[in-house]
Design a protein around this motif. Sequence first.
Motif, PDB file in Angstrom:
ATOM      1  N   LYS A   1       0.828  -1.194   0.000  1.00  0.00           N
ATOM      2  CA  LYS A   1       0.000   0.000   0.000  1.00  0.00           C
ATOM      3  C   LYS A   1       0.869   1.254   0.000  1.00  0.00           C
ATOM      4  CE  LYS A   1      -4.295   1.559   0.334  1.00  0.00           C
ATOM      5  NZ  LYS A   1      -5.353   1.200  -0.617  1.00  0.00           N
ATOM      6  N   GLU A   2       0.581   2.153  -0.928  1.00  0.00           N
ATOM      7  CA  GLU A   2       1.306   3.416  -0.964  1.00  0.00           C
ATOM      8  C   GLU A   2       0.727   4.366   0.078  1.00  0.00           C
ATOM      9  OE1 GLU A   2       1.207   5.079  -4.835  1.00  0.00           O
ATOM     10  OE2 GLU A   2       2.613   3.628  -5.688  1.00  0.00           O
ATOM     11  N   ILE A   3       1.607   5.066   0.785  1.00  0.00           N
ATOM     12  CA  ILE A   3       1.147   6.045   1.763  1.00  0.00           C
ATOM     13  C   ILE A   3       1.592   7.429   1.309  1.00  0.00           C
ATOM     14  CG2 ILE A   3       1.214   4.376   3.646  1.00  0.00           C
ATOM     15  CD1 ILE A   3       3.813   5.649   4.582  1.00  0.00           C
ATOM     16  N   TYR A   4       0.994   8.440   1.915  1.00  0.00           N
ATOM     17  CA  TYR A   4       1.336   9.808   1.561  1.00  0.00           C
ATOM     18  C   TYR A   4       2.778  10.101   1.959  1.00  0.00           C
ATOM     19  CZ  TYR A   4      -3.701  10.371   1.018  1.00  0.00           C
ATOM     20  OH  TYR A   4      -5.013  10.230   0.619  1.00  0.00           O
TER      21      TYR A   4
ATOM     22  N   LEU B   1       6.011  12.701   2.852  1.00  0.00           N
ATOM     23  CA  LEU B   1       6.079  13.867   3.732  1.00  0.00           C
ATOM     24  C   LEU B   1       5.811  15.156   2.955  1.00  0.00           C
ATOM     25  CD1 LEU B   1       9.072  13.055   6.112  1.00  0.00           C
ATOM     26  CD2 LEU B   1       6.622  12.996   6.603  1.00  0.00           C
ATOM     27  N   ASP B   2       6.256  15.206   1.711  1.00  0.00           N
ATOM     28  CA  ASP B   2       5.979  16.385   0.884  1.00  0.00           C
ATOM     29  C   ASP B   2       4.480  16.531   0.642  1.00  0.00           C
ATOM     30  OD1 ASP B   2       8.597  17.164   0.682  1.00  0.00           O
ATOM     31  OD2 ASP B   2       8.961  16.078  -1.188  1.00  0.00           O
ATOM     32  N   GLU B   3       3.807  15.409   0.427  1.00  0.00           N
ATOM     33  CA  GLU B   3       2.358  15.437   0.222  1.00  0.00           C
ATOM     34  C   GLU B   3       1.633  15.816   1.505  1.00  0.00           C
ATOM     35  OE1 GLU B   3       2.212  12.042  -3.330  1.00  0.00           O
ATOM     36  OE2 GLU B   3       1.786  11.506  -1.242  1.00  0.00           O
ATOM     37  N   VAL B   4       2.147  15.357   2.638  1.00  0.00           N
ATOM     38  CA  VAL B   4       1.540  15.721   3.927  1.00  0.00           C
ATOM     39  C   VAL B   4       1.684  17.223   4.171  1.00  0.00           C
ATOM     40  CG1 VAL B   4       1.709  15.434   6.436  1.00  0.00           C
ATOM     41  CG2 VAL B   4       1.858  13.442   4.945  1.00  0.00           C
ATOM     42  N   LYS B   5       2.854  17.769   3.823  1.00  0.00           N
ATOM     43  CA  LYS B   5       3.055  19.212   3.967  1.00  0.00           C
ATOM     44  C   LYS B   5       2.036  19.977   3.118  1.00  0.00           C
ATOM     45  CE  LYS B   5       8.019  18.994   4.944  1.00  0.00           C
ATOM     46  NZ  LYS B   5       9.388  19.278   4.416  1.00  0.00           N
ATOM     47  N   LYS B   6       1.788  19.470   1.917  1.00  0.00           N
ATOM     48  CA  LYS B   6       0.819  20.118   1.031  1.00  0.00           C
ATOM     49  C   LYS B   6      -0.604  19.964   1.565  1.00  0.00           C
ATOM     50  CE  LYS B   6       0.201  20.877  -3.924  1.00  0.00           C
ATOM     51  NZ  LYS B   6       0.573  20.426  -5.283  1.00  0.00           N
ATOM     52  N   LEU B   7      -0.890  18.816   2.172  1.00  0.00           N
ATOM     53  CA  LEU B   7      -2.210  18.608   2.787  1.00  0.00           C
ATOM     54  C   LEU B   7      -2.460  19.645   3.875  1.00  0.00           C
ATOM     55  CD1 LEU B   7      -2.358  14.706   3.143  1.00  0.00           C
ATOM     56  CD2 LEU B   7      -3.916  16.107   1.787  1.00  0.00           C
ATOM     57  N   PHE B   8      -1.441  19.889   4.707  1.00  0.00           N
ATOM     58  CA  PHE B   8      -1.602  20.822   5.821  1.00  0.00           C
ATOM     59  C   PHE B   8      -1.544  22.284   5.366  1.00  0.00           C
ATOM     60  CE2 PHE B   8      -0.481  17.235   8.686  1.00  0.00           C
ATOM     61  CZ  PHE B   8      -1.527  17.381   9.591  1.00  0.00           C
ATOM     62  N   SER B   9      -0.725  22.569   4.372  1.00  0.00           N
ATOM     63  CA  SER B   9      -0.561  23.969   3.943  1.00  0.00           C
ATOM     64  C   SER B   9      -1.833  24.532   3.321  1.00  0.00           C
ATOM     65  CB  SER B   9       0.600  24.080   2.951  1.00  0.00           C
ATOM     66  OG  SER B   9       0.329  23.344   1.770  1.00  0.00           O
ATOM     67  N   ASN B  10      -2.669  23.665   2.757  1.00  0.00           N
ATOM     68  CA  ASN B  10      -3.909  24.130   2.133  1.00  0.00           C
ATOM     69  C   ASN B  10      -5.136  23.890   3.004  1.00  0.00           C
ATOM     70  OD1 ASN B  10      -3.236  24.770  -0.963  1.00  0.00           O
ATOM     71  ND2 ASN B  10      -2.003  23.024  -0.308  1.00  0.00           N
TER      72      ASN B  10
ATOM     73  N   PHE C   1      -4.609  10.773  -4.568  1.00  0.00           N
ATOM     74  CA  PHE C   1      -5.461  10.307  -3.476  1.00  0.00           C
ATOM     75  C   PHE C   1      -5.084   8.861  -3.173  1.00  0.00           C
ATOM     76  CE2 PHE C   1      -9.562   8.164  -2.301  1.00  0.00           C
ATOM     77  CZ  PHE C   1      -9.593   8.651  -0.998  1.00  0.00           C
ATOM     78  N   ARG C   2      -4.579   8.619  -1.983  1.00  0.00           N
ATOM     79  CA  ARG C   2      -4.095   7.295  -1.616  1.00  0.00           C
ATOM     80  C   ARG C   2      -5.012   6.600  -0.615  1.00  0.00           C
ATOM     81  NH1 ARG C   2       0.739   7.433  -4.091  1.00  0.00           N
ATOM     82  NH2 ARG C   2       1.928   9.371  -4.122  1.00  0.00           N
TER      83      ARG C   2
ATOM     84  N   LEU D   1      -8.193   6.760   2.547  1.00  0.00           N
ATOM     85  CA  LEU D   1      -8.330   7.314   3.890  1.00  0.00           C
ATOM     86  C   LEU D   1      -7.556   6.489   4.915  1.00  0.00           C
ATOM     87  CD1 LEU D   1      -9.912   9.649   5.300  1.00  0.00           C
ATOM     88  CD2 LEU D   1     -11.674   7.964   5.832  1.00  0.00           C
ATOM     89  N   HIS D   2      -7.581   5.172   4.752  1.00  0.00           N
ATOM     90  CA  HIS D   2      -6.947   4.303   5.745  1.00  0.00           C
ATOM     91  C   HIS D   2      -5.426   4.444   5.733  1.00  0.00           C
ATOM     92  CE1 HIS D   2      -7.153   1.005   8.590  1.00  0.00           C
ATOM     93  NE2 HIS D   2      -6.155   0.395   7.949  1.00  0.00           N
ATOM     94  N   THR D   3      -4.867   4.943   4.614  1.00  0.00           N
ATOM     95  CA  THR D   3      -3.413   5.105   4.559  1.00  0.00           C
ATOM     96  C   THR D   3      -2.921   6.194   5.507  1.00  0.00           C
ATOM     97  OG1 THR D   3      -3.687   6.570   2.648  1.00  0.00           O
ATOM     98  CG2 THR D   3      -3.148   4.277   2.196  1.00  0.00           C
ATOM     99  N   LEU D   4      -3.822   7.051   5.995  1.00  0.00           N
ATOM    100  CA  LEU D   4      -3.433   8.020   7.022  1.00  0.00           C
ATOM    101  C   LEU D   4      -3.010   7.287   8.290  1.00  0.00           C
ATOM    102  CD1 LEU D   4      -6.271  10.688   6.607  1.00  0.00           C
ATOM    103  CD2 LEU D   4      -3.934  10.801   5.710  1.00  0.00           C
ATOM    104  N   ARG D   5      -3.657   6.162   8.557  1.00  0.00           N
ATOM    105  CA  ARG D   5      -3.291   5.325   9.702  1.00  0.00           C
ATOM    106  C   ARG D   5      -1.924   4.683   9.473  1.00  0.00           C
ATOM    107  NH1 ARG D   5      -5.147   2.218  14.047  1.00  0.00           N
ATOM    108  NH2 ARG D   5      -4.866  -0.027  13.886  1.00  0.00           N
ATOM    109  N   HIS D   6      -1.680   4.227   8.242  1.00  0.00           N
ATOM    110  CA  HIS D   6      -0.371   3.658   7.915  1.00  0.00           C
ATOM    111  C   HIS D   6       0.720   4.730   7.995  1.00  0.00           C
ATOM    112  CE1 HIS D   6      -2.321   0.006   6.945  1.00  0.00           C
ATOM    113  NE2 HIS D   6      -2.789   0.377   5.767  1.00  0.00           N
ATOM    114  N   LEU D   7       0.382   5.949   7.578  1.00  0.00           N
ATOM    115  CA  LEU D   7       1.324   7.056   7.666  1.00  0.00           C
ATOM    116  C   LEU D   7       1.725   7.298   9.116  1.00  0.00           C
ATOM    117  CD1 LEU D   7       2.818   9.584   6.563  1.00  0.00           C
ATOM    118  CD2 LEU D   7       0.655  10.819   6.832  1.00  0.00           C
TER     119      LEU D   7
END
Length: 412
Positions: A181-184, A186-195, A326-327, A329-335
């Motif tokens: 399973k691909e997870i988000y 860190l660059d993608e997480v930064k973009k998630l939070f910045s917007n 879009f990876r 919702l459950h991958t947030l738990r894996h992250l």
Amino acid sequence: MATFRKRKNGSYEIKVSCGYGVDGRQHNQYKSYYPEPGMTPKQIEKEVNRQAILFEEECKRGQITSAIKFETFAEQWLEEYAKVNLRATSYSKMIQVTKRIYPALGHKRLDKITSRDIQKFIIGLLVDEKNLNNGKPLSRKTAVHHLNFISDVFSYAVRMGMLSDNPCRRVVVPKTEGTEKEIYTLDEVKKLFSNLSNEPLNYQMYLTLAIYSGFRRSEMLGLEWKDIDFDYNTIKIRRTSQYTAEKGIYTDTTKTKKSQRISKFPETVMELLKSFQQEQSKEAERLGSKWEDHDRLFTKWNGAPMHPQTPYKWLRDYCDRIDIPFRGLHTLRHLHASLLIYEGMDVVAVSADMGHSVVGTTLNLYSHMFQEARARNCEAITNALRFTNEAATEENKSTAAEATSSDEDEDE
């Protein structure tokens, strides 16, 4: 015990009693034996007895059932066992997999289905079948769900004394490419939070809490304000929010007892929670009698518990708006788990944080992450002890210089 009788046409009917089925009636297996021409009565009697013993042994090895069809018995299992013992969500998933299983195996007799039949069905799922929603090939996890259903039905037949063997134990679900399973990133997480500040506060809260907590979706949606301790910055998991088409949205217990846990959070998360609580209170006051007070954090517009698909759809659309993949919702738990592992937390601590019932589950899910973390630990030690290598190098250089000087002195 096997018995036999001679028919009028000279053949023999061999009967083996196979106990009682789920319908309460005794069930028998039958086999016909035709003597070879020219055999004497004594030879025939001896061979019939031998055939009866062989047939009885064959029945004991796994063919001791009535001529009941797989679909008929599976429906009995669903009613007699699954409906009574499984969670509503698990039972609903069982019903879903029958849509593919019954057309393939439902018409076959339970005692005629072999391991090879089931293996071919499982391979067919991965090769030929498509997801009904997106048209993509079925995942290995989906194939495992189908095999689990078939195996559960056969296991029930074994317990009922209708079979002595479960053919599923010899079936293997092959690994497929790209199953990890691909997870988000860190660059993608930064973009998630910045917007995120442009999104509604309830979704800001959901995404932030999901990443910081690693809670399951059902646990997130089951959170109530009384689970939040603002004095100690902790959140307690006590229940889940589930959904099935038959029951709608309902409250259930956690997946396991160990899923009931307390997690501590940083001040930034708790401050966002306070703002979210204030906004929700104002909205409840504005709606007045239209507001349904369920004490839930994540709700519909009127205070009723949020539908499980709502955060999924929002995150999918949000990722599309800010142009990142879009990876799921459950991958947030894996992250969340991967961040803990990369920061050096041991498997027992990660398992407790994730609410796994046994440590083995954590190891199975995140073994590759722990291996990567251990590799980095080795690099960290190497880097930390680099001064010893540097000192050795300097010493070697000094020794070499002295040797050179000594050689020059000798030349002179």
